[in-house]
Enzyme design. Structure first.
Site, short mmCIF file in Angstrom:
data_model
loop_
_atom_site.label_atom_id
_atom_site.label_comp_id
_atom_site.label_asym_id
_atom_site.label_seq_id
_atom_site.Cartn_x
_atom_site.Cartn_y
_atom_site.Cartn_z
N LYS A 133 63.24 36.57 -27.57
CA LYS A 133 63.31 36.34 -29.01
C LYS A 133 63.96 37.51 -29.75
CE LYS A 133 61.22 32.28 -29.30
NZ LYS A 133 61.82 31.10 -29.88
N1 PMP Z 1 58.46 30.88 -23.96
C1 PMP Z 1 57.83 31.61 -24.87
C2 PMP Z 1 56.74 32.54 -24.43
C3 PMP Z 1 58.18 31.49 -26.24
O1 PMP Z 1 57.54 32.22 -27.17
C4 PMP Z 1 59.18 30.57 -26.61
C5 PMP Z 1 59.55 30.39 -28.06
N2 PMP Z 1 58.81 29.42 -28.75
C6 PMP Z 1 59.82 29.80 -25.61
C7 PMP Z 1 59.43 30.01 -24.29
C8 PMP Z 1 60.86 28.75 -25.91
O2 PMP Z 1 62.08 29.25 -26.33
P1 PMP Z 1 62.93 28.50 -27.45
O3 PMP Z 1 62.13 28.51 -28.72
O4 PMP Z 1 64.19 29.27 -27.56
O5 PMP Z 1 63.17 27.10 -26.98
#
Ligand code: PMP
Length: 456
Positions: free
Chosen positions: A46
Site C-alpha cells: 500500500k
Molecule cells: N492484502 C492486504 C493485507 C491488504 O490490506 C489489502 C488491501 N485491502 C489487500 C491484500 C488487497 O489489495 P488491493 O486493495 O490492492 O486489492
C-alpha cells in the site's frame, strides 16, 4: 547528503525482492515466484499507492500544508498514509472495522494518527459502517483530504507506474501469470494492466475469500449474499470502482483455513514472514497451478507481514478456537449433502412460472437454483413467485427469468460446516458448486437436520 543515503524513508518504497518458492508448490509443474511487498518501509504494497494518492492530492490542491488525511482502511493503507504524513507534516484520521487486529490499530496510533473503530457486521451503506463514518468525518474536518482508496484512480495508478514496471524488469518479461488477492483491486488492476500492455498473454488470476462478492460475480454475473470471514484485507461486500474485473482471466476462491495454513507454511517452510492475505494469494496460485498443470512462471504478490497477525494466525489457541488447526469434527458440506437426495432440482430461466411452482410442490422445496446451459445464473424462491402472482400483472405462463434473484451464497463440497451457520443467517440457501457444476443445495433445515442427527 551522504551519497548512499536516501532523502527520506519514502524513497525506500518499492524495489522489493522477487523470490522463488522452494518447497511450497514443489508438486506443481509451474514455477512460483513471490513478490515480497511486505518488505516495503510502511509494511505493505500500500506504500506505493498511498504515495501516489498523496502526490495526486498535493498536485490538485486537495491536500494543502498542515492538512489532515482521512481514510477508511483495514490497516495497511493507513500505515502507509501515516508514514507519508509523518514525513510530509500532515495529520491523519483513520476509520477501521472492528475485526481488524489490535496490532494494526496500535501501529497507526504509534504514528500519531487518530483511529476510529466501527462495527464490521453492518451493511456498507449503514451510517455506522466504516465507509459511512469515514465519509462523514471527511465532510466535517476542515482542510482535509479523503483518500478514498476504493474510488481513487490514483490507487491502481500507483501499481501501474511502480509494481508493474518493476515486475516486468525483474522477470525479464518471462512472467506468464500474475496472481494477487482482491481488495480494492488496485494491485491487480494497476499491475495487471501494465503487464498486459507489455505482454497481452500474461494471465491475471484474482484470489477471493469465501464470503466475498467477487467470485460469484465473475463466475455467474450475480451479486450474491456476502458473509463474514477472518482473512484481512481481501474480499469485499460492495464493488469498488478501483477494480476492473473484466481484466481478470481467472478467479480462484480460498477459505480462511487454507489461507491461514498456507500463511504458516510460508513462514515455516520458506522463511517468508508474511500475513494472511499472502497465504491466501499463494493458496490461490497453487490451486490455479494444480488446475492448469502448465510449466510456466507464476508471480504471486505478498501484500503484508506476519507481525500484525501474531495474536491470530500464529497463535495456536486462536487458530484452534476458530477450527482452523484441528478439525472440529463437524465435517464439510459434502457430508451434509450425503443426507439429501442426490438429484438437484433446478429450473431454466425459460421455464414457465406454473411449471416451476409444480416442481417445487412435487419435491417439497421452497426455492431452487436457475441453471441455463449448465451455468448457474441465480435462484427463484416461493416468496418471489408469490410476490409476483400477488402483483396481479403477470400470468402463470410467463418465464421465471425476470424473477431470478441472488439471495444465496455459493460454497464448495469441501467448505467446512461451521461456515454454513453464519452464511445461512444472511442467505436463503447455499448452492454447492464443484467447479461450475451444481452438486447440491443446502438450506437452514438441512443444516439443522444434519447437526441434530450428529448430536443424537
Ligand atoms: N492484502 C492486504 C493485507 C491488504 O490490506 C489489502 C488491501 N485491502 C489487500 C491484500 C488487497 O489489495 P488491493 O486493495 O490492492 O486489492
Amino acid at each position: 547528503m551522504m551519497t548512499g543515503a536516501k532523502p527520506s524513508i519514502l524513497e525506500a518504497i518499492g524495489g522489493t525482492p522477487l523470490v522463488k518458492l522452494r518447497r511450497l508448490g514443489a508438486d506443481v509443474e509451474a514455477d512460483i515466484y513471490v513478490k515480497c511487498e511486505y518488505l516495503n518501509p510502511g509494511g505493505s504494497m500500500k506504500d506505493r499507492m498511498a504515495l501516489r494518492m498523496v502526490e495526486a492530492a498535493e498536485r490538485s490542491g486537495q491536500l494543502r500544508p498542515g492538512g489532515t488525511i482521512v481514510e477508511a482502511t483495514s490497516g495497511n493503507t493507513g500505515a502507509a498514509l501515516a508514514m507519508i504524513a509523518a514525513v510530509r507534516g500532515y495529520q491523519c484520521i483513520f476509520v477501521m472495522p472492528d475485526k481488524m487486529s489490535q496490532e494494526k490499530i496500535a501501529a497507526l496510533r504509534a504514528f500519531g494518527a487518530r483511529v476510529v473503530v466501527c462495527p464490521t457486521a453492518v451493511e456498507p451503506d449503514d451510517p455506522r459502517s466504516y465507509y459511512s463514518v469515514a465519509r462523514r468525518i471527511a465532510a466535517e474536518t476542515p482542510n482535509c483530504f479523503y483518500a478514498n482508496q476504493y474510488h481513487n484512480p490514483a490507487n491502481p495508478e500507483g501499481h501501474y507506474v511502480s509494481t508493474g514496471p518493476e515486475l516486468w524488469e525483474q522477470t525479464g518479461g518471462e512472467i506468464d501469470v500474475f496472481c494477487a488477492g482482491l481488495g480494492t483491486g488496485g494491485t491487480i488492476t494497476g499491475t495487471g494492466r501494465y503487464l498486459k500492455e507489455r505482454k497481452p498473454a500474461v494471465q491475471l488470476v484474482g484470489v477471493d475469500p469465501v464470503g466475498s462478492l467477487y467470485y460469484d460475480y465473475v463466475k455467474t454475473g450475480r451479486v450474491t449474499k456476502p458473509f463474514t470471514y477472518k482473512v484481512e484485507g481481501i474480499g469485499e461486500d460492495f464493488f469498488p470502482s478501483t477494480i476492473d474485473l473484466k481484466l481478470l482471466d481467472e478467479i480462484v476462491r480460498v477459505d480462511d483455513r487454507e489461507c491461514f495454513l498456507t500463511t504458516r507454511d510460508l513462514v515455516r517452510l520458506e522463511g517468508l514472514y508474511v500475513g494472511g492475505s499472502s497465504g491466501a494469494a499463494v493458496a490461490g496460485a497453487l490451486k490455479y497451478a494444480r488446475q492448469t498443470r502448465r510449466k510456466e512462471n507464476i508471480v504471486v504478490l505478498l501484500p503484508d507481514g506476519a507481525s500484525k497477525y501474531l495474536s491470530k494466525i500464529f497463535n495456536d489457541d486462536w487458530m484452534r478456537e476458530n477450527g482452523f488447526l484441528d478439525d472440529t469434527g463437524l465435517g464439510v458440506v459434502a457430508d451434509v449433502l450425503r443426507l439429501k437426495p442426490a438429484e438437484v432440482i433446478t429450473a431454466r430461466s425459460t421455464d414457465r412460472v406454473r411449471d416451476v411452482i409444480a416442481r417445487m410442490k412435487a419435491h417439497g422445496i421452497s426455492q431452487l437454483p436457475v441453471v441455463d446451459d449448465g451455468k448457474l445464473i441465480g435462484a427463484v424462491a416461493e416468496v418471489d413467485l408469490l410476490r409476483y402472482l400477488v402483483s396481479g400483472e403477470q400470468s402463470l405462463d410467463s418465464p421465471v427469468g425476470p424473477l431470478v434473484e441472488s439471495e444465496y451464497a455459493t460454497v464448495s463440497p469441501q467448505t467446512k460446516v461451521e461456515l454454513l451457520q453464519g452464511l445461512l443467517a444472511d442467505a436463503r440457501m447455499a448452492i454447492v458448486l464443484d467447479g461450475e457444476q451444481i452438486v447440491g443445495v443446502i438450506t437452514k433445515i438441512d443444516l439443522i437436520d444434519y447437526l441434530a442427527r450428529r448430536a443424537s
